[in-house]
Write a protein that holds these residues in place. Structure first.
Motif, PDB file in Angstrom:
ATOM      1  N   UNK A 214       0.851  -1.182   0.000  1.00 30.75           N
ATOM      2  CA  UNK A 214       0.000   0.000   0.000  1.00 30.75           C
ATOM      3  C   UNK A 214       0.881   1.224   0.000  1.00 30.75           C
ATOM      4  N   UNK A 215       0.284   2.386  -0.203  1.00 32.28           N
ATOM      5  CA  UNK A 215       1.103   3.599  -0.199  1.00 32.28           C
ATOM      6  C   UNK A 215       1.638   3.872   1.197  1.00 32.28           C
ATOM      7  N   UNK A 216       2.901   4.258   1.306  1.00 29.80           N
ATOM      8  CA  UNK A 216       3.459   4.550   2.628  1.00 29.80           C
ATOM      9  C   UNK A 216       2.979   5.899   3.154  1.00 29.80           C
ATOM     10  N   UNK A 217       3.029   6.046   4.485  1.00 28.56           N
ATOM     11  CA  UNK A 217       2.762   7.350   5.106  1.00 28.56           C
ATOM     12  C   UNK A 217       4.065   8.157   5.011  1.00 28.56           C
ATOM     13  N   UNK A 218       3.922   9.442   4.694  1.00 28.25           N
ATOM     14  CA  UNK A 218       5.109  10.262   4.410  1.00 28.25           C
ATOM     15  C   UNK A 218       5.325  11.333   5.476  1.00 28.25           C
ATOM     16  N   UNK A 219       6.535  11.391   6.017  1.00 28.44           N
ATOM     17  CA  UNK A 219       6.943  12.526   6.875  1.00 28.44           C
ATOM     18  C   UNK A 219       8.278  13.021   6.318  1.00 28.44           C
ATOM     19  N   UNK A 220       8.402  14.307   6.118  1.00 26.68           N
ATOM     20  CA  UNK A 220       9.614  14.758   5.426  1.00 26.68           C
ATOM     21  C   UNK A 220      10.032  16.164   5.817  1.00 26.68           C
ATOM     22  N   UNK A 221      11.256  16.490   5.462  1.00 24.45           N
ATOM     23  CA  UNK A 221      11.767  17.843   5.700  1.00 24.45           C
ATOM     24  C   UNK A 221      12.605  18.266   4.495  1.00 24.45           C
ATOM     25  N   UNK A 222      12.478  19.529   4.152  1.00 24.48           N
ATOM     26  CA  UNK A 222      13.226  20.069   3.006  1.00 24.48           C
ATOM     27  C   UNK A 222      13.975  21.315   3.459  1.00 24.48           C
ATOM     28  N   UNK A 236      13.363  11.992   4.184  1.00 24.86           N
ATOM     29  CA  UNK A 236      12.005  11.424   4.131  1.00 24.86           C
ATOM     30  C   UNK A 236      11.929  10.178   5.021  1.00 24.86           C
ATOM     31  N   UNK A 237      10.887  10.118   5.818  1.00 25.39           N
ATOM     32  CA  UNK A 237      10.622   8.868   6.553  1.00 25.39           C
ATOM     33  C   UNK A 237       9.303   8.315   6.038  1.00 25.39           C
ATOM     34  N   UNK A 238       9.346   7.099   5.552  1.00 25.57           N
ATOM     35  CA  UNK A 238       8.137   6.451   5.047  1.00 25.57           C
ATOM     36  C   UNK A 238       7.768   5.294   5.971  1.00 25.57           C
ATOM     37  N   UNK A 239       6.480   5.184   6.260  1.00 26.73           N
ATOM     38  CA  UNK A 239       6.006   4.037   7.045  1.00 26.73           C
ATOM     39  C   UNK A 239       5.185   3.154   6.100  1.00 26.73           C
ATOM     40  N   UNK A 240       5.674   1.939   5.916  1.00 24.93           N
ATOM     41  CA  UNK A 240       5.063   1.058   4.917  1.00 24.93           C
ATOM     42  C   UNK A 240       4.130   0.030   5.546  1.00 24.93           C
ATOM     43  N   UNK A 241       2.980  -0.187   4.890  1.00 27.80           N
ATOM     44  CA  UNK A 241       2.184  -1.347   5.250  1.00 27.80           C
ATOM     45  C   UNK A 241       2.906  -2.603   4.726  1.00 27.80           C
ATOM     46  N   UNK A 242       2.648  -3.795   5.186  1.00 25.97           N
ATOM     47  CA  UNK A 242       1.611  -4.100   6.165  1.00 25.97           C
ATOM     48  C   UNK A 242       2.115  -4.046   7.612  1.00 25.97           C
ATOM     49  N   UNK A 321      10.626  -2.297 -13.016  1.00 20.92           N
ATOM     50  CA  UNK A 321      10.229  -0.917 -12.712  1.00 20.92           C
ATOM     51  C   UNK A 321       8.863  -0.700 -13.337  1.00 20.92           C
ATOM     52  N   UNK A 322       7.851  -1.197 -12.634  1.00 23.03           N
ATOM     53  CA  UNK A 322       6.496  -1.207 -13.190  1.00 23.03           C
ATOM     54  C   UNK A 322       5.798   0.137 -13.060  1.00 23.03           C
ATOM     55  N   UNK A 323       4.711   0.278 -13.791  1.00 25.91           N
ATOM     56  CA  UNK A 323       3.971   1.545 -13.856  1.00 25.91           C
ATOM     57  C   UNK A 323       3.412   1.955 -12.491  1.00 25.91           C
ATOM     58  N   UNK A 324       2.770   1.008 -11.857  1.00 23.62           N
ATOM     59  CA  UNK A 324       2.088   1.328 -10.595  1.00 23.62           C
ATOM     60  C   UNK A 324       3.109   1.802  -9.553  1.00 23.62           C
ATOM     61  N   UNK A 325       4.277   1.210  -9.591  1.00 24.80           N
ATOM     62  CA  UNK A 325       5.306   1.580  -8.615  1.00 24.80           C
ATOM     63  C   UNK A 325       5.904   2.962  -8.935  1.00 24.80           C
ATOM     64  N   UNK A 326       6.078   3.245 -10.204  1.00 19.10           N
ATOM     65  CA  UNK A 326       6.565   4.588 -10.569  1.00 19.10           C
ATOM     66  C   UNK A 326       5.587   5.643 -10.080  1.00 19.10           C
ATOM     67  N   UNK A 327       4.289   5.360 -10.231  1.00 21.47           N
ATOM     68  CA  UNK A 327       3.274   6.324  -9.775  1.00 21.47           C
ATOM     69  C   UNK A 327       3.318   6.426  -8.242  1.00 21.47           C
ATOM     70  N   UNK A 328       3.481   5.291  -7.564  1.00 19.51           N
ATOM     71  CA  UNK A 328       3.532   5.316  -6.088  1.00 19.51           C
ATOM     72  C   UNK A 328       4.709   6.179  -5.621  1.00 19.51           C
ATOM     73  N   UNK A 329       5.835   6.067  -6.297  1.00 21.19           N
ATOM     74  CA  UNK A 329       7.016   6.861  -5.915  1.00 21.19           C
ATOM     75  C   UNK A 329       6.785   8.341  -6.242  1.00 21.19           C
ATOM     76  N   UNK A 330       6.178   8.601  -7.391  1.00 14.71           N
ATOM     77  CA  UNK A 330       5.871  10.009  -7.739  1.00 14.71           C
ATOM     78  C   UNK A 330       4.926  10.609  -6.696  1.00 14.71           C
ATOM     79  N   UNK A 331       3.984   9.792  -6.209  1.00 13.75           N
ATOM     80  CA  UNK A 331       3.035  10.302  -5.190  1.00 13.75           C
ATOM     81  C   UNK A 331       3.784  10.691  -3.917  1.00 13.75           C
ATOM     82  N   UNK A 332       4.753   9.868  -3.536  1.00 17.53           N
ATOM     83  CA  UNK A 332       5.558  10.202  -2.353  1.00 17.53           C
ATOM     84  C   UNK A 332       6.264  11.538  -2.594  1.00 17.53           C
ATOM     85  N   UNK A 333       6.840  11.706  -3.770  1.00 17.43           N
ATOM     86  CA  UNK A 333       7.568  12.962  -4.034  1.00 17.43           C
ATOM     87  C   UNK A 333       6.608  14.151  -4.078  1.00 17.43           C
TER      88      UNK A 333
END
Ligand SMILES: NC(=O)C1=CN([C@@H]2O[C@H](COP(=O)(O)OP(=O)(O)OC[C@H]3O[C@@H](n4cnc5c(N)ncnc54)[C@H](OP(=O)(O)O)[C@@H]3O)[C@@H](O)[C@H]2O)C=CC1
Ligand SMILES: O=C1OC[C@@H](O)[C@H](O)[C@H]1O
Length: 358
Positions: A214-222, A236-242, A321-333
């Motif tokens: 699932x999509x990870x929860x994102x906490x980050x600082x820039x 970036x700190x990501x919390x991943x399911x499950x 490097x599948x489509x769904x995963x590229x989108x998941x990473x873009x969502x994190x960014x």
């Protein structure tokens, strides 16, 4: 399967034309390297192309005058989009709309919405499309994924990944270089942070059974580069399911703790207990594994071979490097940028196509 290699007429990136003699260019060292040396069964015939004439007289590179002319060339099977991040969506979409397979440099697009649109077009037109995260296709990356997946090292609860360079930011990049220029979607996150994120995703997402991902929860600082407002340091700190595993991804263009001859940095300081031993969890035995890059190449041919294999086998996306995963990473960014108030100009975030000026 016949023993003749599967041949792809490929357009290699425009950048090489302007970066030194062709025999020393990245393209020659990578795609032009004989596939025999790595038994890929894929023959990639690169055409180096640019809108500008080649700098070197001896270059076999071709200048098309415009990307519209390039995509109209029926002799080209696949196009490698290696322009600044700001241009990926417009350039990749132009290629897909013209019926070309596409390998598009990282970061795939400026935001997840753009990535989803490219993917939908590729799906509708049955074209291959992949984000060019070359490190995913290194044999060592594959091996690490397999070791973790096998369970030999037990359950992974936390992953740290960093890619930082020690650039003299003001002097090397000033304000207009693509690395720092907001008009070119510059900054550490999209350029280098993607590599840190990819390690987190490979271990805590990619190899997790789909039903549990699932999509990870994102906490980050820039921290921003004052001169342009791009991010020069992002954590970036990501919390991943499950299971709530943490992934910590860091990136920086000013300070690196990993000295590299091309990006010299001051010696890092490491504080560590003196009795550190290599401990081997579970039934995993500590081992050193070395994968040489054949023929002195740069290692980009592994991702290029993957494009060839997928197209040969009628696959629209790569499992690596599948489509769904590229989108998941873009969502994190996207979320990291939202949290850090890092915005690119509206035209770069837009999904409109075509837009003037690209
Ligand atoms: N996998 C890897 O190891 C690496 C990946 N990259 C990725 O490759 C991509 C390109 O990076 P890099 O080669 O350093 O970029 P460059 O700045 O060298 O640009 C590459 C090409 O993009 C076009 N371009 C550059 N600036 C502009 C602009 N302002 N407007 C329109 N077109 C432009 C030009 O093409 P033309 O000649 O046709 O005008 C240029 O030759 C990025 O996405 C980066 O993340 C970069 C380095 C290494
Ligand atoms: O992908 C990359 O890897 C090498 C770096 O020098 C470059 O900035 C980046 O785009």
């Amino acid at each position: 399967m016949s023993s003749a290699p599967f041949t792809l007429n490929n357009w290699w990136n425009s950048q090489d034309i302007h970066k030194g003699p062709p025999d020393r260019s990245l393209y020659t060292r990578c795609l032009g390297h004989p596939p025999r040396s790595r038994s890929s069964g894929i023959l990639l015939l690169p055409i180096t192309c640019s809108r500008l004439p080649p700098r070197s007289q001896s270059s076999t590179a071709k200048a098309y005058g415009s990307y519209k002319e390039l995509v109209a060339d029926p002799n080209i099977d696949i196009i490698y989009v290696a322009t600044p991040h700001s241009h990926h969506y417009q350039n990749a979409r132009l290629c897909l709309e013209a019926g070309k397979h596409v390998l598009c440099e990282k970061a795939f697009t400026v935001n997840a919405e753009q990535a989803k649109i490219l993917i939908n077009i590729a799906r509708e037109k049955t074209l291959f499309l992949m984000e060019a995260v070359w490190t995913r296709f290194f044999p060592i990356a594959k091996e690490v994924r397999e070791v973790v997946k096998s369970g030999k090292i037990g359950e992974v609860k936390r992953v740290f990944a960093d890619l930082s360079f020690s650039n003299d930011v003001e002097n090397e990049f000033g304000t207009s270089h693509r690395m720092v220029n907001l008009d070119l979607a510059g900054g550490a996150l999209l350029d280098l942070g993607i590599y840190s994120l990819t390690w987190l995703f490979q271990i805590l997402y990619h190899i997790v059974p789909e039903s549990q991902r699932g999509p990870p929860i994102v906490a980050s600082a820039i921290t921003k580069y004052v001169a342009t407002g791009c991010d020069e340091m992002t954590s970036i700190i990501l919390t991943f399911p499950p299971n709530g595993a943490h992934g910590i991804a860091t990136t920086n263009i000013r300070v690196s703790h990993d000295p590299n001859p091309t990006h010299p940095s001051p010696a890092p300081i490491r504080i560590q207990a003196s009795d550190v031993k290599r401990r081997t969890p579970g039934n995993f035995e500590y081992q050193t594994i070395t994968h040489e890059i054949p023929g002195g190449g740069h290692g980009m041919f592994w991702e290029a071979d993957e494009c060839g294999r997928c197209i040969r086998d009628g696959k629209l996306e790569s499992e690596g490097m599948g489509w769904e995963e590229s989108v998941a990473i873009m969502r994190v960014m996207d979320e990291v940028r939202r949290q850090g108030d890092l915005k690119y100009p509206e035209c770069l975030e837009s999904v409109e196509f075509p837009l003037d000026g690209f």
